[in-house]
Write a protein that holds these residues in place. Structure first.
Motif, short mmCIF file in Angstrom:
data_model
loop_
_atom_site.label_atom_id
_atom_site.label_comp_id
_atom_site.label_asym_id
_atom_site.label_seq_id
_atom_site.Cartn_x
_atom_site.Cartn_y
_atom_site.Cartn_z
N ALA A 302 0.83 -1.21 0.00
CA ALA A 302 0.00 0.00 0.00
C ALA A 302 0.87 1.25 0.00
CB ALA A 302 -0.94 -0.01 1.20
N LEU A 305 2.47 1.55 -3.54
CA LEU A 305 1.52 1.95 -4.58
C LEU A 305 1.10 3.41 -4.42
CD1 LEU A 305 -0.75 -1.24 -4.79
CD2 LEU A 305 0.86 -0.42 -6.53
N ASN A 306 1.06 3.90 -3.20
CA ASN A 306 0.64 5.28 -2.96
C ASN A 306 1.78 6.28 -3.09
OD1 ASN A 306 -2.17 5.27 -2.53
ND2 ASN A 306 -1.91 4.40 -0.49
N ASN A 307 2.99 5.79 -3.34
CA ASN A 307 4.14 6.68 -3.55
C ASN A 307 4.18 7.08 -5.02
OD1 ASN A 307 6.71 7.80 -4.01
ND2 ASN A 307 7.63 6.57 -2.38
N GLY A 311 4.75 3.89 -7.23
CA GLY A 311 3.51 3.30 -7.72
C GLY A 311 2.88 4.09 -8.84
N ARG A 314 -0.62 3.51 -10.54
CA ARG A 314 -1.05 2.19 -10.07
C ARG A 314 -1.73 2.27 -8.71
NH1 ARG A 314 4.39 -0.47 -12.46
NH2 ARG A 314 5.25 1.06 -11.01
N ASN A 315 -1.73 3.44 -8.10
CA ASN A 315 -2.47 3.59 -6.84
C ASN A 315 -3.97 3.42 -7.05
OD1 ASN A 315 -3.11 5.98 -8.14
ND2 ASN A 315 -2.46 7.32 -6.45
N THR A 316 -4.41 3.41 -8.31
CA THR A 316 -5.84 3.15 -8.56
C THR A 316 -6.21 1.70 -8.30
OG1 THR A 316 -5.36 2.78 -10.90
CG2 THR A 316 -6.04 4.99 -10.27
#
Length: 453
Positions: A302, A305-307, A311, A314-316
């Protein structure tokens, strides 16, 4: 940390065994035919039954790919953690998989059911004489059967190791006896043989993404060569698929898992519908969205992906906040029409990148170019170093983990690269493969259990 296991076997043996044991206690053996068996001389006799047979074979692949096989590829690794009450997922998460784990048993049986369906087509189609079944269509159906069998044995091999190879339709228990377990290399040889036949027979058009085509066979062959560390061949076949204009890295990243699906991203995705549902979303989404929330992104994935620099878009693939982050790759709550993503074009770029970096005469610039193609699609800055071979190989591993965070890749990648010990702390290599179902061991003296079980 994590643990897993290794095995082999014959077709759909588990269901046969269970039936045999139950019926013996009643003194009534009934019919010991496999659950998907229809007498060959009756089942495929004309154009209609041939078409129905190949649809049935795809349905068998759907049955094991819709949720259980994906869970095998993610739960034992580090991107997904257990967050529910179903013990079979907890066992995978803890790498403490018993021989009667519901998920491994279902996948094992399900793959052999798909193989058996393919075997029936391969054995029967040649004798069908129907003017409504053209030579071109017959070749396509036969090619699809060879591809489905290749995919099945490939998935068996990477999950359980060398398996008992059955190439004829299973009609009763007798045909399952006396076949010894093949080695891993022999099993992969069979996969290659089937892919060669599939590629010869399959068509190629500009629009199909949910049935096997020539490029689909080439893509699986690229993956097979990667697993066998045949770098030049992996690069060659990945290049053939990447060069097909029908495939591209779609933007934004979330487009490929947004209805109506079937984007240029997919080399092969399995289509579900309101009448043929994939309810895997139920395990990922929280109760507020109608799900059970059994499978949860790990804190580690998580954060990555939120970086934005790692990410990117791809945080979607995740949503929620704090301790309530959930995966949304499978997101059609209530409808159940999410595809199963078998092969995406992003994988072919990363296969070629890894092959270029690891081959005898490395092409590090080419490897980084492929790596950056995937990163750019995700709006992530380029990887800049084109001289540090080990750093590039690590960057490709990391990119695979992010790109396919909730698809059946991470666990198999760590096992094939022998990195499960370093990354997961799972140093007992016996548990890098799954156990053969206990029912198979009890029923057939030719089935050998994997070490450690």
């Amino acid at each position: 940390m994590k643990n897993i296991h290794h095995t082999s076997v014959l077709l759909i043996r588990g269901s046969l065994v269970s039936a045999a044991l139950l019926l013996t206690s009643c003194g009534d053996f009934l019919d010991l035919s496999p659950e998907n068996y229809i007498p060959i001389e009756k089942s495929i006799s004309d154009a209609g039954t041939a078409r129905a047979a190949v649809v049935g074979a795809y349905n068998a692949v759907q049955d094991y790919y819709d949720d259980d096989f994906t869970s095998l590829g993610v739960m034992p690794a580090d991107n997904v953690i257990f967050n529910g009450s179903l013990s079979q997922y907890l066992q995978l998460d803890q790498n403490a998989v018993p021989t009667d784990n519901v998920i491994t048993v279902n996948v094992y049986k399900g793959i052999y059911k798909a193989v058996n369906s393919a075997n029936s087509i391969i054995a029967s189609l040649g004798s069908v004489a129907d003017p409504l079944l053209t030579a071109e269509e017959k070749d396509r159906i036969l090619g699809e059967a060879y591809f489905i069998r290749a995919l099945g044995y490939f998935d068996l091999a990477r999950s359980w190791g060398g398996v008992q190879i059955q190439l004829k339709p299973t009609t009763d228990l007798d045909v399952l006896k006396g076949i010894k377990r093949s080695t891993l290399e022999q099993t992969y040889d069979q996969v290659l043989s089937d892919l060669v036949e599939a590629e010869k027979l399959l068509p190629e058009d500009a629009a199909t993404h949910n049935r096997a085509q020539k490029s689909t066979a080439r893509a699986l062959r690229a993956r097979l060569h990667l697993y066998r560390e045949q770098w030049d061949d992996a690069e060659r076949y990945a290049t053939q698929v990447i060069g097909n204009d029908k495939y591209s890295l779609v933007k934004p990243y979330g487009a490929f898992f947004t209805a109506p699906f079937l984007t240029e991203e997919s080399v092969l995705e399995l289509t579900f519908s309101l009448n043929d549902k994939n309810n895997y979303w139920n395990l990922w989404l929280p109760a507020s969205l109608g799900g059970q929330y059994t499978l949860k992104p790990s804190d580690k994935i998580a954060v990555l992906l939120n970086n934005p620099a790692i990410g990117g878009s791809r945080n979607t693939a995740i949503a929620g906040t704090d301790n309530n982050i959930y995966g949304r790759l499978y997101n059609t709550a209530g409808q159940g029409i999410d595809p199963a993503y078998v092969i995406r074009i992003a994988e072919l770029y990363l296969i070629r990148a890894e092959a270029r970096a690891k081959k005898a005469s490395p092409d590090l610039s080419g490897a980084v170019a492929d790596l950056n193609a995937v990163r750019r699609r995700a709006d992530v800055p380029d990887y800049a170093n084109t001289t540090d071979r080990n750093g590039i190989i690590q960057a490709i591993e990391d990119e695979n983990s992010l790109e396919f965070a909730f698809e059946p890749h991470r666990w198999f990648d760590l096992v094939r690269t022998k990195r499960a010990g370093d990354v997961l702390g799972l140093t007992n290599t016996n548990f890098w493969l799954f156990p053969i179902p206990s029912s198979d061991i009890l029923s057939d003296p030719d089935v050998e259990q994997n070490p450690g079980y």
